[in-house]
Each structure stands twice: as structure tokens, then as C-alpha cells.
Scaffold this active site. Structure first.
Site, PDB file in Angstrom:
ATOM      1  N   SER A 138       4.919  -0.867  10.161  1.00 64.58           N
ATOM      2  CA  SER A 138       4.582  -0.160   9.522  1.00 64.58           C
ATOM      3  C   SER A 138       4.238   1.417  10.512  1.00 64.58           C
ATOM      4  O   SER A 138       3.456   0.394  11.749  1.00 64.58           O
ATOM      5  CB  SER A 138       3.292  -0.136   8.572  1.00 64.58           C
ATOM      6  OG  SER A 138       2.870   1.074   7.964  1.00 64.58           O
ATOM      7  N   TYR A 152      -4.933  -2.688   6.834  1.00 65.90           N
ATOM      8  CA  TYR A 152      -3.613  -2.326   6.721  1.00 65.90           C
ATOM      9  C   TYR A 152      -2.805  -2.242   8.145  1.00 65.90           C
ATOM     10  O   TYR A 152      -1.830  -3.377   8.550  1.00 65.90           O
ATOM     11  CB  TYR A 152      -3.221  -1.947   5.611  1.00 65.90           C
ATOM     12  CG  TYR A 152      -1.581  -2.017   5.186  1.00 65.90           C
ATOM     13  CD1 TYR A 152      -0.878  -3.028   4.477  1.00 65.90           C
ATOM     14  CD2 TYR A 152      -0.592  -1.047   6.285  1.00 65.90           C
ATOM     15  CE1 TYR A 152       0.647  -2.756   4.227  1.00 65.90           C
ATOM     16  CE2 TYR A 152       0.878  -0.496   6.378  1.00 65.90           C
ATOM     17  CZ  TYR A 152       1.124  -1.630   4.997  1.00 65.90           C
ATOM     18  OH  TYR A 152       2.950  -1.474   5.260  1.00 65.90           O
TER      19      TYR A 152
END
Length: 243
Positions: A138, A152
Site C-alpha cells: 500500500s 495498517y
């Protein structure tokens, strides 16, 4: 080589788009899912209706026994695994670091990063020359995602490091390991984080002035897995609209 791929978290979003595109490119596809059998089976149905080969398989890929069973099922049903896409992951509600408890932090790391480690380990035991792995990271791994998803972002930063290290360990075996870093992509994961419209909110700050699609990410993944990327390993494609 008969191309056989496992896509973890393949029932929705980037995973589903990747499964469909890989099937169009001649891969036999295992659509892995943890809980959403209905959606996974719909992906399989769409692939089969277009003449592709696919089946779905339930496995919690953060559990080593489940991963072992997953790879055995693919071996029996489709043949030896030649390609792997580590896409499974979770996102929790937006929060600052002080609002994130240890249980949540560990759960995100186990689900997002440990699963990648376990699946990579299972894959490289049987892979050889011409095989490839793509890890779906990501853009958060570079920004840290403050006040939203530090847990995350941390899990994806660890995935990036794993990608680099493993690529060097298995390069001499002819196995390539790369990653993609999606940014603001229109998927259901933003709803999991408590803001379904997050991409639209952030789009004006993206150089390309829009969010991305799962299909755009899927094309990058498929290229990295393909022989066209035969001299690419330990690398990342950023799909973040210029951010």
C-alpha cells in the site's frame, strides 16, 4: 509451464479483479477467501463463463495449517502452484496511535504480514525457475497513514521489507518477488475503515485528480507475474495517481 496461481483475498476488490484478469491471461486460478464464500464463488462463476479455469478455497492464510491445506488443494485440483498474489488484508476503523490497542495492532500485523510470510514460505518450497510472487502492499507503507491507520501502514511497511529480502534470497532459483503499492483505490476496504467515501474526499489532493480502480492495480500485478517482467525482481509499482 502450466500457469497456476493462488490469489489470497480473491473474493472482492483488487483480489477479484486480479483473479479475473489472470484467468483471461491463461492462468488457472485459485480464488482464496476467508469468509465470503458467496462472493468468491461469483468470481469463479464469472471466470468459468468466460472459458477460464478456477475454483474457490476457504483458508485463513494467517494460519499455517490452513495454508498447507490450501496449497495441497491447489496441487490436487489445478497442479503445482507457479504464481502467488498475496492480497489478503484487513483495515480497522480510523484512529490515532493512542486509540489503537495492542490486540488490534497485533491482529492487523498477523492478518496482513504474517499471512504473506506463511504463503511465501509455502510457495517457494515448490517453485522454481520462471515462477513469481507479487505482494500487494500500500502507499500507506510510505506515508505512515497518521491519524488513520498506523497499524495498517506498519503491516505494509513490513511487507515491503519482506518482499525485498525474499527477492534476493530466491533470485538464484529463478523466482521473482515484487510488490505493488496501491493508493486511493475504489474498493470496499474504505468502508471497513469507517469512511466509504474516503477516495472521493482525497481525490482533489491526488495529482491525477481521481481515485484508481481495482482493474488498474490488477494490470500491474499481472504484468509483474508475467514473463514480460522477467528481469524485474525486488521492485515495486506505485499505483497512487502521482502521490
Amino acid at each position: 509451464m502450466n500457469k497456476v496461481v493462488i490469489v489470497t483475498g480473491g473474493s472482492r476488490g483488487i483480489g477479484a479483479a486480479t483473479c479475473k484478469l489472470l484467468a483471461k491471461n491463461g492462468y488457472a486460478v485459485c480464488v482464496n477467501y476467508k469468509s465470503n464464500k458467496v462472493q468468491a464463488d461469483l468470481v469463479v462463476q464469472e471466470i468459468r463463463e468466460l472459458g477460464g479455469q478456477a475454483f474457490s478455497y476457504q483458508a485463513d492464510v494467517s494460519n499455517e495449517a490452513d495454508v498447507t491445506a490450501l496449497f495441497e488443494a491447489v496441487q490436487t485440483t489445478l497442479g503445482p502452484v507457479t504464481h502467488l498474489v498475496n492480497n489478503a488484508g484487513i483495515l480497522r476503523q480510523q484512529a490515532s496511535l493512542l486509540e489503537i490497542d495492542t490486540e488490534r495492532f497485533n491482529d492487523v500485523l498477523i492478518t496482513n504480514t504474517t499471512s504473506c510470510f506463511i504463503c511465501c514460505k509455502a510457495a517457494i518450497r515448490s517453485m522454481g525457475k520462471g515462477c513469481a510472487i507479487v505482494n500487494v502492499s500500500s502507499a500507506a507503507s510510505k506515508t505512515g497513514s497518521p491519524f488513520e491507520y498506523i497499524d495498517y501502514a506498519t503491516s505494509k511497511g513490513a511487507m515491503d521489507t519482506l518482499t525485498i529480502g525474499l527477492s534476493k534470497e530466491v533470485a538464484a532459483q529463478g523466482i521473482r518477488v515484487n510488490g505493488v503499492r496501491p493508493g486511493c483505490i475504489y474498493t470496499d476496504i474504505h468502508a471497513d475503515g469507517g469512511e466509504p467515501g474516503r477516495v472521493d474526499r482525497l481525490s482533489p489532493n491526488i495529482p491525477l485528480q481521481r481515485g484508481g480502480t481495482p482493474e488498474e492495480v490488477a494490470h500491474a500485478i499481472v504484468w509483474l507475474l508475467s514473463d514480460e517482467a522477467s528481469y524485474v525482481t525486488g521492485s515495486f509499482i506505485d499505483l497512487a495517481g502521482g502521490n
